[in-house]
Each structure stands twice: as C-alpha cells, then as structure tokens.
Design a protein around this motif. Structure first.
Motif, short mmCIF file in Angstrom:
data_model
loop_
_atom_site.label_atom_id
_atom_site.label_comp_id
_atom_site.label_asym_id
_atom_site.label_seq_id
_atom_site.Cartn_x
_atom_site.Cartn_y
_atom_site.Cartn_z
N GLY A 60 0.86 -1.33 0.02
CA GLY A 60 0.01 0.06 0.09
C GLY A 60 0.90 1.28 -0.08
O GLY A 60 1.42 1.85 -0.86
N PRO A 61 0.73 1.91 1.15
CA PRO A 61 1.69 3.25 1.08
C PRO A 61 3.24 3.15 1.27
O PRO A 61 4.00 4.19 0.99
CB PRO A 61 1.18 3.96 2.43
CG PRO A 61 0.89 2.66 3.37
CD PRO A 61 0.38 1.67 2.32
N GLY A 62 3.79 2.05 1.23
CA GLY A 62 4.97 1.75 1.56
C GLY A 62 5.90 1.70 -0.03
O GLY A 62 6.75 0.67 0.02
N PHE A 63 5.65 2.43 -1.10
CA PHE A 63 6.22 2.13 -2.39
C PHE A 63 7.76 2.22 -2.19
O PHE A 63 8.26 3.20 -1.77
CB PHE A 63 5.72 3.46 -3.07
CG PHE A 63 6.39 3.35 -4.64
CD1 PHE A 63 5.83 2.50 -5.40
CD2 PHE A 63 7.03 4.29 -5.06
CE1 PHE A 63 6.23 2.35 -6.84
CE2 PHE A 63 7.70 4.30 -6.21
CZ PHE A 63 7.13 3.37 -7.08
N ASP A 64 8.15 1.15 -2.63
CA ASP A 64 9.92 1.09 -2.96
C ASP A 64 10.39 0.91 -1.36
O ASP A 64 11.83 0.58 -1.41
CB ASP A 64 10.33 2.18 -3.69
CG ASP A 64 10.49 1.79 -5.02
OD1 ASP A 64 9.71 0.75 -5.66
OD2 ASP A 64 11.08 2.51 -5.57
N PHE A 65 9.69 0.90 -0.32
CA PHE A 65 10.51 0.70 0.85
C PHE A 65 9.97 -0.19 2.14
O PHE A 65 10.40 -0.67 2.96
CB PHE A 65 10.67 2.35 1.74
CG PHE A 65 9.53 2.79 2.18
CD1 PHE A 65 8.84 2.39 3.23
CD2 PHE A 65 8.98 3.88 1.07
CE1 PHE A 65 7.78 3.33 3.80
CE2 PHE A 65 7.75 4.30 1.85
CZ PHE A 65 6.97 4.09 2.96
N LEU A 66 8.66 -0.76 1.54
CA LEU A 66 8.18 -1.71 2.49
C LEU A 66 7.81 -3.03 1.58
O LEU A 66 7.38 -2.95 0.51
CB LEU A 66 6.96 -1.41 3.06
CG LEU A 66 7.03 -0.66 4.32
CD1 LEU A 66 5.52 -0.14 4.81
CD2 LEU A 66 7.84 -1.13 5.67
N GLY A 67 8.05 -4.25 2.02
CA GLY A 67 7.78 -5.62 1.59
C GLY A 67 7.67 -6.65 2.72
O GLY A 67 8.45 -6.56 3.84
N CYS A 68 7.33 -8.02 2.12
CA CYS A 68 7.24 -9.15 3.06
C CYS A 68 7.45 -10.28 2.10
O CYS A 68 7.01 -10.31 0.98
CB CYS A 68 6.11 -9.03 3.92
SG CYS A 68 4.46 -9.27 2.89
N ALA A 69 7.71 -11.51 2.76
CA ALA A 69 7.84 -12.71 2.02
C ALA A 69 6.66 -13.38 2.24
O ALA A 69 6.13 -13.37 3.52
CB ALA A 69 9.09 -13.44 2.55
N VAL A 70 6.06 -14.27 1.43
CA VAL A 70 4.92 -15.14 1.40
C VAL A 70 5.30 -16.52 1.47
O VAL A 70 6.13 -17.25 0.44
CB VAL A 70 3.78 -14.66 0.23
CG1 VAL A 70 2.78 -15.75 0.19
CG2 VAL A 70 3.55 -13.33 0.35
#
Length: 367
Positions: A60-70
């Motif tokens: 959502g709001p974390g463009f290019d700086f937030l992510g997670c593994a699935v």
C-alpha cells in the motif's frame, strides 16, 4: 546489526543482532566495487538446490521501501559444479516452470535475473577456479506482482553462496540480488530483501543501502489472500504511470499510513495493518485503473471481511489480509468473482502465510 563495507581491500564484518525481538538494521556501503573476500573459498558441495519465496512489495503506502515474504510459493534454483563450464563462469542449463517462463526468459546469464545475481556472488567470493551450471524452476508467473525476478535472484544468490560454504552474510546477498533487480526491473529492494531475509522488511535508505527487519509476533496468525488474474503487468510499464511530483497533503497522508503500517506489523495488529494497507493515495490510484476490475476486487475483499486490500507490487495480483484461513478462502472466492464480473478476467486465488525464513537451501550433495 550487520554492516558490510564493499571495500576491495578489507573483508566485510558481520555481527548478527543478539536480541531477536527487536528490529534488525543492516547497512551496506555501496561506494566500492563488488569484492569482499581476499581468498577464494573451496566448494563444499557438488550440488545444491535452493528456494526463495514470493514477495509482496509496497504493502500500500510503502512504495519501494516496504515488503514481505509469502510462504509456500516461489522459485527453485539447482546449482552444480560443472567441469564443462569455463572456470569462474556460470551457465544456465535449463529453465522450466509455470506459464511461459521457459520461452520468455533468456539462458544468457547476463540477461537473466538468476544469472546476474549468481555472477555477483561469484565476484564477491572471488571464484576463479570452478565453473557452475544453473537450472531455474519458476514457481511464479512473470509480471505477476509477486516478486518473480527477486525470487529467482534470491534463490541463485543463496545457492552460489552455500555451495562455497556460506561465506557471505545477508547484506551481501541482498546487494547481489539488488544488482539483478536494477538490471531487470529497477533499483528497488522491497522484493529482494524480504525474499532473502523473510518476514517484513523496511528499506530505510538506498544510498547507502540500509534495511530493517520488522518482527511480526510469532503468536499471531496472518494470512495473505493472493488473487492473480490472467493479465500481465510489466513492472516498467506500471512504474511509468506514477506521478513525478506529489502534493504535500498526499505526502503527509502516505507517510502517516506507512508509519501506522510499521507499528501494526510490530504489534501484530492486523486490523491496523489492513487499514493502512488499503490507504495509499499516491501509487494505487494511478495503477488500479490499468488493472481491469481492480477497484471492484478491492471492494469485494473488504465486503467479504478482509482487513485490507491493495495491489501486490506493480500488479496485477491483488492482496488482501485476514487472520483466519477459512475466511481467507471466502474472501478469495469473492475477489475471483469480482475480477471476472468487473474486469472480464479469469483469476485464481491462493491463501498463504507469512514466510519468516526467506531464501534457503532445501537439498545438497556434499563434495
């Protein structure tokens, strides 16, 4: 904390955090050429097979700086010592897997995300005496928004590192994967960092590269509802529609939502996480119209009980979050229906947990 200075003279220094309950910060100084070891390591395996998970970037709001593994879906790389390959080089022998991966991906390692990452790790290790053969098995469709290129790069980086005894740390592996991402889809680490590290990752800075692992509470359940329509959304095309400038009000809003999302991850607050996930006012509004039915899919997910829904990465996969697997299945069914009704697209749904491990070796043959 782990710190790596990519100096051509001094080896890197890695000091893992001893308190696993606190966020872990990793820093890499990118000012020097890629070379970290002064002595070439001997291979300890003749063959290794590695896996790297899918990832959800931006959140959502974390463009290019937030992510997670699935968990439960990703790419596999099988790597072996090959006397037929020139010492110090790598050859891609086979590409297989879902969709049209084998036809669309190049076997030239200089033009393949797995090959690029493998080459970077070989440079870091100073490998000159043996040649390697790589086989890539794609579990992720291309252009899906699930970090397909990052999964291949992460699996390859880990495989090369492990076949020579695991000399490099997380920071160096992320750097190798980031080199691959930069050539394939852009200089952003919100897929490659969680693909290698697992869990949630915050990219604090790109120059120098700094990232923080965010610990989601072990006792909390988190399910991702991933709905992938039969529609390809190339990352470069989806980035081209983004605004070059944004207003102050949208900047303040997205910053506050990203902060709320990070706080929700650390607290295990799924309702807060979902609310923030759904609140992007900068990127999602530009990309959603390019994905047929996306706005209706988001409404359907929320109406079905999801805590939040947004576009996974550059899309077209839609991701929703919930705390119950059976509810996730119901949410997924409604999202699939919405893609068909609102966008005239067939879609499939997966219900997956958070991957807390990241890229890893799944089998090996000792030398």
């Amino acid at each position: 904390m782990a710190i790596c200075y990519q100096s051509p003279i001094k080896p890197i220094s890695i000091t893992p955090s001893t308190n696993l309950s606190t966020p872990r910060t990793l820093r890499c100084n990118l000012s020097f050429p890629s070379k970290t070891l002064t002595t070439e390591p001997e291979p300890v395996f003749t063959s290794v097979k590695s896996f790297a998970p899918a990832t959800v970037a931006n959140l959502g709001p974390g463009f290019d700086f937030l992510g997670c593994a699935v968990d439960g879906v990703g790419d596999y790389v099988t790597l072996r010592i090959d006397p037929q390959v020139h010492p110090g080089e790598i050859s891609i022998s086979d590409i297989s897997g879902v969709g049209n991966s084998a036809k669309k991906l190049s076997k030239n390692p200089l033009w393949n995300c797995a090959g690029i990452a493998a080459i970077e790790v070989m440079k870091m290790l100073g490998i000159r005496s043996v040649g390697l053969s790589l086989s890539l098995e794609k579990g992720l469709p291309l252009g899906s928004g699930l970090g397909s290129s990052a999964a291949s790069a992460a699996a390859a980086a880990v495989a090369v590192n492990e076949i020579f005894g695991g000399k490099l740390g997380v920071s160096e592996l992320v750097l190798a994967g980031l080199e691959s991402e930069a050539k394939v889809s852009g200089y952003h680490a919100d897929n490659i960092a969680p693909a290698i590290m697992g869990g949630f990752v915050l990219i604090r800075s790109y120059d120098p590269l700094e990232f923080i692992q965010l610990k989601f509470p072990m006792e909390k359940e988190l399910f991702f509802v991933l709905v992938n329509p039969e529609f390809e959304a190339p990352t470069k095309k989806m980035r081209a529609v983004l605004p070059s400038e944004i207003g102050m009000s949208h900047h303040v809003w997205n910053c506050s939502q990203a902060g709320a999302l990070v706080a929700s991850v650390l607290q295990g607050d799924l309702r807060g996480l979902g609310k923030a996930l759904s609140s992007d006012k900068i990127v999602e509004p530009r990309r959603a119209p390019l994905i047929p039915g996306m706005e209706g899919v988001k409404r359907a997910a929320i109406d079905a009980g999801a805590f939040g829904c947004t576009i996974s990465g550059a899309g077209p996969t839609a991701v929703a979050v919930t705390d119950h697997e059976e509810r996730g299945k119901e949410i997924g069914e409604k999202m699939v229906e919405a893609f068909l009704q609102e966008g005239n697209l067939k879609a499939s749904a997966m219900i997956k947990r958070l991957d807390r491990v990241g890229a890893r070796v799944v089998s090996s043959i000792p030398r």
